[in-house]
Design a protein around this motif. Structure first.
Motif, PDB file in Angstrom:
ATOM      1  N   MET A   1      38.191  36.283  27.713  1.00  0.00           N
ATOM      2  CA  MET A   1      37.633  37.290  28.760  1.00  0.00           C
ATOM      3  C   MET A   1      38.110  37.075  30.059  1.00  0.00           C
ATOM      4  O   MET A   1      38.147  35.998  30.310  1.00  0.00           O
ATOM      5  CB  MET A   1      36.202  37.643  28.444  1.00  0.00           C
ATOM      6  CG  MET A   1      35.993  37.932  27.044  1.00  0.00           C
ATOM      7  SD  MET A   1      36.584  39.641  26.702  1.00  0.00           S
ATOM      8  CE  MET A   1      36.192  39.828  24.806  1.00  0.00           C
ATOM      9  N   SER A   2      37.882  38.007  30.857  1.00  0.00           N
ATOM     10  CA  SER A   2      38.504  38.050  32.297  1.00  0.00           C
ATOM     11  C   SER A   2      37.354  37.807  33.158  1.00  0.00           C
ATOM     12  O   SER A   2      36.474  38.367  32.936  1.00  0.00           O
ATOM     13  CB  SER A   2      39.421  39.391  32.492  1.00  0.00           C
ATOM     14  OG  SER A   2      40.461  39.413  31.693  1.00  0.00           O
ATOM     15  N   ASN A   3      37.752  37.306  34.265  1.00  0.00           N
ATOM     16  CA  ASN A   3      37.085  37.091  35.556  1.00  0.00           C
ATOM     17  C   ASN A   3      37.335  38.318  36.516  1.00  0.00           C
ATOM     18  O   ASN A   3      38.467  38.429  36.706  1.00  0.00           O
ATOM     19  CB  ASN A   3      37.137  35.963  36.237  1.00  0.00           C
ATOM     20  CG  ASN A   3      36.584  35.714  37.645  1.00  0.00           C
ATOM     21  OD1 ASN A   3      35.628  36.410  37.777  1.00  0.00           O
ATOM     22  ND2 ASN A   3      37.074  35.056  38.483  1.00  0.00           N
ATOM     23  N   ILE A   4      36.690  39.350  36.524  1.00  0.00           N
ATOM     24  CA  ILE A   4      36.690  40.606  37.252  1.00  0.00           C
ATOM     25  C   ILE A   4      35.829  40.846  38.565  1.00  0.00           C
ATOM     26  O   ILE A   4      34.677  40.535  38.418  1.00  0.00           O
ATOM     27  CB  ILE A   4      36.429  41.745  36.524  1.00  0.00           C
ATOM     28  CG1 ILE A   4      37.391  41.523  35.026  1.00  0.00           C
ATOM     29  CG2 ILE A   4      36.621  43.155  36.884  1.00  0.00           C
ATOM     30  CD1 ILE A   4      36.925  42.791  33.961  1.00  0.00           C
ATOM     31  N   ILE A   5      36.692  41.198  39.520  1.00  0.00           N
ATOM     32  CA  ILE A   5      36.145  41.432  40.755  1.00  0.00           C
ATOM     33  C   ILE A   5      35.908  43.103  41.109  1.00  0.00           C
ATOM     34  O   ILE A   5      37.020  43.929  41.010  1.00  0.00           O
ATOM     35  CB  ILE A   5      36.544  40.884  42.157  1.00  0.00           C
ATOM     36  CG1 ILE A   5      36.363  39.242  42.180  1.00  0.00           C
ATOM     37  CG2 ILE A   5      36.176  41.578  43.169  1.00  0.00           C
ATOM     38  CD1 ILE A   5      36.893  38.415  43.299  1.00  0.00           C
ATOM     39  N   ILE A   6      34.780  43.645  41.247  1.00  0.00           N
ATOM     40  CA  ILE A   6      34.881  45.063  41.554  1.00  0.00           C
ATOM     41  C   ILE A   6      34.577  45.229  43.154  1.00  0.00           C
ATOM     42  O   ILE A   6      33.513  44.629  43.683  1.00  0.00           O
ATOM     43  CB  ILE A   6      33.877  45.916  40.777  1.00  0.00           C
ATOM     44  CG1 ILE A   6      34.346  45.613  39.109  1.00  0.00           C
ATOM     45  CG2 ILE A   6      33.520  47.277  40.883  1.00  0.00           C
ATOM     46  CD1 ILE A   6      33.083  46.185  38.187  1.00  0.00           C
ATOM     47  N   ILE A   7      35.389  45.772  43.818  1.00  0.00           N
ATOM     48  CA  ILE A   7      34.999  46.254  45.233  1.00  0.00           C
ATOM     49  C   ILE A   7      34.442  47.365  45.300  1.00  0.00           C
ATOM     50  O   ILE A   7      35.005  48.553  45.050  1.00  0.00           O
ATOM     51  CB  ILE A   7      36.392  46.099  46.059  1.00  0.00           C
ATOM     52  CG1 ILE A   7      37.100  44.782  45.951  1.00  0.00           C
ATOM     53  CG2 ILE A   7      36.309  46.323  47.568  1.00  0.00           C
ATOM     54  CD1 ILE A   7      38.572  44.710  46.547  1.00  0.00           C
ATOM     55  N   HIS A  25      33.145  40.452  29.785  1.00  0.00           N
ATOM     56  CA  HIS A  25      33.696  40.104  30.833  1.00  0.00           C
ATOM     57  C   HIS A  25      32.955  39.355  31.934  1.00  0.00           C
ATOM     58  O   HIS A  25      31.684  39.815  31.923  1.00  0.00           O
ATOM     59  CB  HIS A  25      34.689  41.178  31.657  1.00  0.00           C
ATOM     60  CG  HIS A  25      35.556  41.651  30.586  1.00  0.00           C
ATOM     61  ND1 HIS A  25      36.727  40.726  30.451  1.00  0.00           N
ATOM     62  CD2 HIS A  25      35.860  42.750  30.148  1.00  0.00           C
ATOM     63  CE1 HIS A  25      37.561  41.631  29.795  1.00  0.00           C
ATOM     64  NE2 HIS A  25      36.989  42.950  29.529  1.00  0.00           N
ATOM     65  N   GLN A  26      33.319  38.519  32.838  1.00  0.00           N
ATOM     66  CA  GLN A  26      32.577  38.216  34.009  1.00  0.00           C
ATOM     67  C   GLN A  26      32.807  39.031  34.991  1.00  0.00           C
ATOM     68  O   GLN A  26      33.770  38.864  35.586  1.00  0.00           O
ATOM     69  CB  GLN A  26      33.038  36.525  34.248  1.00  0.00           C
ATOM     70  CG  GLN A  26      31.939  35.544  35.061  1.00  0.00           C
ATOM     71  CD  GLN A  26      30.531  35.352  34.157  1.00  0.00           C
ATOM     72  OE1 GLN A  26      30.448  35.113  33.117  1.00  0.00           O
ATOM     73  NE2 GLN A  26      29.570  35.622  35.058  1.00  0.00           N
ATOM     74  N   VAL A  27      31.549  39.639  35.457  1.00  0.00           N
ATOM     75  CA  VAL A  27      31.899  40.407  36.697  1.00  0.00           C
ATOM     76  C   VAL A  27      31.091  40.277  37.901  1.00  0.00           C
ATOM     77  O   VAL A  27      30.185  39.727  37.834  1.00  0.00           O
ATOM     78  CB  VAL A  27      31.474  41.925  35.989  1.00  0.00           C
ATOM     79  CG1 VAL A  27      31.717  42.879  37.280  1.00  0.00           C
ATOM     80  CG2 VAL A  27      32.181  42.398  34.816  1.00  0.00           C
ATOM     81  N   THR A  28      31.785  40.505  38.926  1.00  0.00           N
ATOM     82  CA  THR A  28      31.603  40.132  40.284  1.00  0.00           C
ATOM     83  C   THR A  28      31.727  41.531  41.236  1.00  0.00           C
ATOM     84  O   THR A  28      32.676  42.063  41.124  1.00  0.00           O
ATOM     85  CB  THR A  28      31.809  39.033  41.214  1.00  0.00           C
ATOM     86  OG1 THR A  28      31.929  37.833  40.554  1.00  0.00           O
ATOM     87  CG2 THR A  28      31.339  39.036  42.610  1.00  0.00           C
ATOM     88  N   VAL A  29      30.365  42.173  41.711  1.00  0.00           N
ATOM     89  CA  VAL A  29      30.637  43.315  42.333  1.00  0.00           C
ATOM     90  C   VAL A  29      30.223  42.799  43.841  1.00  0.00           C
ATOM     91  O   VAL A  29      29.479  42.300  44.188  1.00  0.00           O
ATOM     92  CB  VAL A  29      29.435  44.331  42.146  1.00  0.00           C
ATOM     93  CG1 VAL A  29      29.435  45.776  43.051  1.00  0.00           C
ATOM     94  CG2 VAL A  29      29.678  44.626  40.628  1.00  0.00           C
ATOM     95  N   THR A 212      21.823  40.937  33.397  1.00  0.00           N
ATOM     96  CA  THR A 212      22.708  40.489  32.219  1.00  0.00           C
ATOM     97  C   THR A 212      24.026  39.693  32.795  1.00  0.00           C
ATOM     98  O   THR A 212      24.908  39.640  32.021  1.00  0.00           O
ATOM     99  CB  THR A 212      23.628  41.930  31.596  1.00  0.00           C
ATOM    100  OG1 THR A 212      24.012  42.480  32.711  1.00  0.00           O
ATOM    101  CG2 THR A 212      22.547  42.838  30.883  1.00  0.00           C
ATOM    102  N   GLY A 213      23.689  39.216  34.087  1.00  0.00           N
ATOM    103  CA  GLY A 213      24.548  38.039  34.333  1.00  0.00           C
ATOM    104  C   GLY A 213      25.716  38.698  35.395  1.00  0.00           C
ATOM    105  O   GLY A 213      26.697  37.767  35.933  1.00  0.00           O
ATOM    106  N   VAL A 214      25.900  39.827  35.722  1.00  0.00           N
ATOM    107  CA  VAL A 214      26.448  40.328  36.868  1.00  0.00           C
ATOM    108  C   VAL A 214      26.282  39.883  38.139  1.00  0.00           C
ATOM    109  O   VAL A 214      25.249  40.003  38.546  1.00  0.00           O
ATOM    110  CB  VAL A 214      26.602  41.922  36.896  1.00  0.00           C
ATOM    111  CG1 VAL A 214      27.820  42.392  37.793  1.00  0.00           C
ATOM    112  CG2 VAL A 214      27.387  42.527  35.355  1.00  0.00           C
TER     113      VAL A 214
END
Length: 415
Positions: A1-7, A25-29, A212-214
């Motif tokens: 699964m991907s490491n994803i950045i949401i801007i 996925h591992q998500v960062t906003v 949930t870890g975001v």
């Protein structure tokens, strides 16, 4: 699964995070604000399959020019020297043809229906707990025959596409909205529509994502986006730098400026809207568009919201008092017994909606960068289309067949 950045942490960014984290996925906003204000908080809260006509439609440019020097008008383009605005206006003009509008109508309907179903799924899942999600429909209230005939044409198209529509005369209107007097000839009732309270849903969605870890980075502005070849390799903010396998650009009205850092021209203008909240019983129980006033009314959880205007004056949070007063005046013209107090007018807020030249959002992979996905440009339908966009983004990044054809939303399309 991907490491994803949401801007971007508006409804589109958070909806993307919601569906991406469900795929593992591992998500960062990352958002420049504290995610408590802006367009996702001040909108009318509509879920609108009925809004099948894009903003770029025949006659809109002429209307904008006509209203250009009246800063209280519902559709206002502030005169200014801005090459990006000139280009966008030209593309908007080119998009405002009958043929292009007819082509866009079924696409807009499909993504709205998809999103309406996803709102219902999110509520049924219990992930956010309980929240207002009502399906009373939307009243298009009209005072003149001209407005009626205009909306009747839209209603016929909507009905042909399978959407539920009815016509109401004054007596039927009084029966469906018995607790407040309405000064209107009648209404077109789009029974297919729903409504929500954005200020209720946004905090609940944010809390769920954190649980949930975001990772949610607030008050942190993206100042640069680095790339090597066809890959984004670094996101630089006011507080540090990040790397990611995938990047989602969901920065609303700021998406155009951020795209320039990647040498991508994304035609986009900020369309400012305003809202007044009335935290008292108003007697209004049905969401309505006041056609001649060009404004929206929504009975939300604990208050009634009056929202409207489309102001193109660049990215700014300046509140023009004359525009807020126009909303209050418009409400009074349709609801003669309604009084909006000065304190409520003084507490008005604003938000900026990202408007593409053809009124369709930008959703999908960039053709220039392998790990960049766009999710912006929703104009007045950002709230309505948030969940659908998030779902589509998760499918694009996951390499899955999308829930609908997204060719019309291609981010680097030509106008």
């Amino acid at each position: 699964m991907s490491n994803i950045i949401i801007i971007g942490g508006g409804i589109v960014g958070l909806s993307s995070a919601y569906f991406l984290q469900k795929e593992g996925h591992q998500v960062t906003v990352i958002d420049k604000s504290d995610i408590s204000s802006g367009a996702s908080f001040v909108n009318a809260g509509y879920i609108t399959p009925s809004h099948i006509i894009p903003l770029a439609s025949p006659g809109m440019i002429a209307m904008g020019i006509k209203m250009m020097f009246n800063s209280a008008s519902p559709f206002y383009m502030k005169p200014r020297w801005d090459t990006d605005f000139f280009k966008w206006s030209w593309f908007f003009h080119k998009s405002s043809t009958k043929a292009k509008v007819e082509k866009a109508i079924p696409v807009i309907k499909d993504i709205n229906i998809l999103s309406r179903g996803l709102f219902e799924e999110i509520k049924a899942s219990g992930d956010l707990g309980d929240f207002q999600l009502e399906r009373k429909g939307l009243l298009m209230l009209y005072k003149t025959d001209a407005s009626y005939h205009h909306e009747r044409e839209v209603a016929e198209k909507a009905s042909f596409l399978g959407l539920e529509v009815a016509e109401l005369n004054q007596a039927q209107l009084a029966a469906i909205e018995p607790d407040i007097e309405i000064d209107a000839k009648g209404a077109i009732h789009y029974e297919c529509d729903g409504h929500t309270t954005p200020t209720e849903i946004m905090p609940k969605l944010l809390a769920y994502l954190k649980k949930t870890g975001v990772q949610v980075k607030t008050n942190e502005e993206v100042v640069d986006i680095g790339f090597k070849g066809q890959n984004i390799d670094q996101i630089t903010t006011t507080k540090g730098s990040y790397t990611a396998d995938e990047v989602v650009l969901a920065a609303g009205s700021w998406s155009g400026e951020l795209s320039k850092k990647l040498r991508i021209e994304l035609p986009l203008q900020a369309g400012k809207g305003y809202r007044i909240n009335v935290h008292r019983p108003t007697g209004i129980s049905m969401p309505a568009i006041l056609m001649e006033a060009k404004m929206a009314v929504t009975p939300m959880k604990g208050f009634t919201r009056f929202a409207g205007t489309m102001e193109f004056s660049g990215i700014n949070t300046k509140i023009r008092k004359e525009r807020v007063l126009a909303i209050a005046k418009g409400a009074k013209s349709f609801y003669p017994n309604l009084e909006i107090h000065q304190a409520e007018i003084d507490a008005a807020q604003t938000g900026m909606r990202p408007v593409s030249p053809d009124g369709l959002p930008y959703i999908g992979r960039s053709s220039a960068y392998k790990n960049l996905t766009f999710a912006t440009g929703h104009a007045m339908m950002g709230w309505s289309l948030g969940p659908a966009t998030g779902k589509l983004v998760s499918e694009v990044i996951g390499g899955k067949k999308t829930s609908m054809d997204i060719a019309a939303f291609q981010p680097e399309r030509r106008f």
